[in-house]
Design a protein around this motif. Structure first.
Motif, PDB file in Angstrom:
ATOM      1  N   GLY A   1     -52.355 -29.452  71.792  1.00  0.00           N
ATOM      2  CA  GLY A   1     -53.667 -30.071  71.839  1.00  0.00           C
ATOM      3  C   GLY A   1     -54.707 -29.215  71.181  1.00  0.00           C
ATOM      4  N   ALA A   2     -54.651 -27.907  71.417  1.00  0.00           N
ATOM      5  CA  ALA A   2     -55.616 -27.001  70.788  1.00  0.00           C
ATOM      6  C   ALA A   2     -55.466 -27.019  69.281  1.00  0.00           C
ATOM      7  N   ALA A   3     -54.214 -27.107  68.813  1.00  0.00           N
ATOM      8  CA  ALA A   3     -53.983 -27.127  67.371  1.00  0.00           C
ATOM      9  C   ALA A   3     -54.564 -28.380  66.744  1.00  0.00           C
ATOM     10  N   LEU A   4     -54.418 -29.549  67.464  1.00  0.00           N
ATOM     11  CA  LEU A   4     -54.937 -30.792  66.932  1.00  0.00           C
ATOM     12  C   LEU A   4     -56.448 -30.784  66.856  1.00  0.00           C
ATOM     13  N   LEU A   5     -57.099 -30.064  67.799  1.00  0.00           N
ATOM     14  CA  LEU A   5     -58.550 -30.035  67.839  1.00  0.00           C
ATOM     15  C   LEU A   5     -59.131 -28.939  66.955  1.00  0.00           C
ATOM     16  N   ALA A   6     -58.268 -28.112  66.383  1.00  0.00           N
ATOM     17  CA  ALA A   6     -58.756 -27.000  65.575  1.00  0.00           C
ATOM     18  C   ALA A   6     -59.499 -27.526  64.348  1.00  0.00           C
ATOM     19  N   VAL A   7     -60.628 -26.921  64.064  1.00  0.00           N
ATOM     20  CA  VAL A   7     -61.428 -27.315  62.904  1.00  0.00           C
ATOM     21  C   VAL A   7     -60.911 -26.587  61.678  1.00  0.00           C
ATOM     22  N   PRO A   8     -60.633 -27.281  60.573  1.00  0.00           N
ATOM     23  CA  PRO A   8     -60.166 -26.603  59.365  1.00  0.00           C
ATOM     24  C   PRO A   8     -61.233 -25.698  58.786  1.00  0.00           C
ATOM     25  N   ARG A   9     -60.833 -24.876  57.859  1.00  0.00           N
ATOM     26  CA  ARG A   9     -61.765 -23.931  57.252  1.00  0.00           C
ATOM     27  C   ARG A   9     -62.820 -24.679  56.436  1.00  0.00           C
ATOM     28  N   VAL A  10     -63.964 -24.038  56.290  1.00  0.00           N
ATOM     29  CA  VAL A  10     -65.029 -24.606  55.470  1.00  0.00           C
ATOM     30  C   VAL A  10     -64.507 -24.806  54.051  1.00  0.00           C
ATOM     31  N   PRO A  11     -64.707 -25.987  53.456  1.00  0.00           N
ATOM     32  CA  PRO A  11     -64.179 -26.219  52.106  1.00  0.00           C
ATOM     33  C   PRO A  11     -64.806 -25.292  51.085  1.00  0.00           C
ATOM     34  N   GLN A  12     -64.057 -25.020  50.041  1.00  0.00           N
ATOM     35  CA  GLN A  12     -64.568 -24.187  48.952  1.00  0.00           C
ATOM     36  C   GLN A  12     -65.747 -24.885  48.269  1.00  0.00           C
ATOM     37  N   THR A  13     -66.664 -24.080  47.778  1.00  0.00           N
ATOM     38  CA  THR A  13     -67.861 -24.638  47.159  1.00  0.00           C
ATOM     39  C   THR A  13     -67.497 -25.540  45.986  1.00  0.00           C
ATOM     40  N   ASP A  14     -68.006 -26.755  46.021  1.00  0.00           N
ATOM     41  CA  ASP A  14     -67.820 -27.719  44.939  1.00  0.00           C
ATOM     42  C   ASP A  14     -69.174 -28.389  44.711  1.00  0.00           C
ATOM     43  N   PRO A  15     -69.915 -27.942  43.723  1.00  0.00           N
ATOM     44  CA  PRO A  15     -71.278 -28.437  43.534  1.00  0.00           C
ATOM     45  C   PRO A  15     -71.365 -29.898  43.130  1.00  0.00           C
ATOM     46  N   ALA A  16     -70.227 -30.523  42.807  1.00  0.00           N
ATOM     47  CA  ALA A  16     -70.247 -31.920  42.379  1.00  0.00           C
ATOM     48  C   ALA A  16     -70.762 -32.812  43.503  1.00  0.00           C
ATOM     49  N   GLN A  17     -71.763 -33.615  43.194  1.00  0.00           N
ATOM     50  CA  GLN A  17     -72.328 -34.543  44.159  1.00  0.00           C
ATOM     51  C   GLN A  17     -72.380 -35.938  43.556  1.00  0.00           C
ATOM     52  N   ILE A  18     -72.546 -36.922  44.423  1.00  0.00           N
ATOM     53  CA  ILE A  18     -72.698 -38.289  43.940  1.00  0.00           C
ATOM     54  C   ILE A  18     -73.924 -38.367  43.044  1.00  0.00           C
ATOM     55  N   GLU A  19     -73.764 -39.036  41.921  1.00  0.00           N
ATOM     56  CA  GLU A  19     -74.890 -39.206  41.007  1.00  0.00           C
ATOM     57  C   GLU A  19     -75.719 -40.401  41.463  1.00  0.00           C
ATOM     58  N   LEU A  20     -76.960 -40.142  41.855  1.00  0.00           N
ATOM     59  CA  LEU A  20     -77.824 -41.199  42.346  1.00  0.00           C
ATOM     60  C   LEU A  20     -78.431 -41.953  41.170  1.00  0.00           C
ATOM     61  N   GLY A  21     -78.474 -43.295  41.296  1.00  0.00           N
ATOM     62  CA  GLY A  21     -78.964 -44.128  40.221  1.00  0.00           C
ATOM     63  C   GLY A  21     -80.379 -44.636  40.452  1.00  0.00           C
ATOM     64  N   ARG A  22     -80.602 -45.852  40.069  1.00  0.00           N
ATOM     65  CA  ARG A  22     -81.954 -46.422  40.128  1.00  0.00           C
ATOM     66  C   ARG A  22     -82.273 -46.887  41.558  1.00  0.00           C
ATOM     67  N   PRO A  23     -83.563 -47.031  41.862  1.00  0.00           N
ATOM     68  CA  PRO A  23     -83.963 -47.511  43.193  1.00  0.00           C
ATOM     69  C   PRO A  23     -83.406 -48.906  43.478  1.00  0.00           C
ATOM     70  N   ALA A  24     -83.098 -49.145  44.748  1.00  0.00           N
ATOM     71  CA  ALA A  24     -82.548 -50.434  45.161  1.00  0.00           C
ATOM     72  C   ALA A  24     -83.133 -50.813  46.517  1.00  0.00           C
ATOM     73  N   LEU A  25     -83.158 -52.089  46.786  1.00  0.00           N
ATOM     74  CA  LEU A  25     -83.617 -52.533  48.093  1.00  0.00           C
ATOM     75  C   LEU A  25     -82.605 -52.127  49.155  1.00  0.00           C
ATOM     76  N   PRO A  26     -83.059 -51.772  50.346  1.00  0.00           N
ATOM     77  CA  PRO A  26     -82.115 -51.434  51.417  1.00  0.00           C
ATOM     78  C   PRO A  26     -81.484 -52.696  51.980  1.00  0.00           C
ATOM     79  N   PRO A  27     -80.375 -52.566  52.687  1.00  0.00           N
ATOM     80  CA  PRO A  27     -79.809 -53.730  53.372  1.00  0.00           C
ATOM     81  C   PRO A  27     -80.827 -54.298  54.360  1.00  0.00           C
TER      82      PRO A  27
END
Length: 227
Positions: A47-73
């Motif tokens: 159970g402890a192993a299943l709940l263990a948090v993995p290591r912090v991911p390696q830095t990856d500066p890639a982010q979602i590219e945000l586009g033009r403004p849009a109306l919200p839902p």
């Protein structure tokens, strides 16, 4: 539960409680006790192993590219009327992302897992007429999971600019809501369909629109090719 079932030996029998029998009983008792310790100890370790948090991911500066403004839902607008504090204008700092420390990484895993377990999944069969984004309901759909996770992270001091509700399309063609968290180690996704916190690039979703990190109340399209 462990039960020991054996034969009953009459008291008149000549071998009743012989020294050998008493020794065998003591040995059997020790064996059973050791087995119990091993079994339950193994369960606790697993159970402890299943709940263990993995290591912090390696830095990856890639982010979602945000586009033009849009109306919200439309349901987001109704959500803001119901929960004004969740949509209150907040001061925006340039840079957008937040540094992903070990403590923050563990917090994301905790919130994602806890909210996923706390809300019983309930499918909305009424379409738009049955949609209502509710924070921490007993039963709910993807929208309720996403706004609940955002609410819990806001309560813990996370800045609103990095907690972005995001509309995606799953492989079946259905629209789905997740929480996108913008960090210096990349954009991460908190999703009710998985206990894992994944980088956005490792999901199989088609991204549609996301909350604008810089303009309250507005959403933006996703600028990545092919979506």
């Amino acid at each position: 539960m462990i039960c020991a079932i054996g034969s009953v030996v009459p008291r008149s029998a000549s071998i009743w409680h012989s020294q050998e029998d008493r020794q065998m009983q003591r040995t059997s008792g020790l064996v059973i006790a050791a087995a119990v310790v091993i079994i339950f100890g193994g369960v606790q370790w697993a159970g402890a192993a299943l709940l263990a948090v993995p290591r912090v991911p390696q830095t990856d500066p890639a982010q979602i590219e945000l586009g033009r403004p849009a109306l919200p839902p439309l349901t987001y607008t109704l959500f803001c009327l119901r929960y004004e504090a969740e949509c209150r204008p907040r001061r925006f700092f340039r840079g957008g992302s937040i540094r992903l420390t070990e403590e923050r990484w563990a917090e994301l895993w905790e919130i994602n897992r806890r909210v996923n377990l706390a809300i019983e999944p309930a499918r909305n069969e009424l379409g738009l007429a049955g949609e209502a984004w509710i924070i921490n309901p007993a039963r709910g759909d993807c929208n309720d999971y996403a706004v609940s996770k955002r609410h819990e992270l806001l309560r813990r001091g996370w800045p609103a600019r990095v907690l972005l509700l995001s509309e995606v399309v799953v492989s079946s063609g259905e629209h789905h809501l997740v929480l996108l968290v913008r960090t210096g180690s990349g954009d991460l996704v908190l999703d009710n369909l998985t206990p894992q916190v994944k980088p956005w690039s490792r999901t199989t979703y088609r991204w549609v629109r996301v909350q604008s990190p810089g303009r309250d109340g507005l959403w933006v399209t996703i600028g990545r090719e092919g979506v």
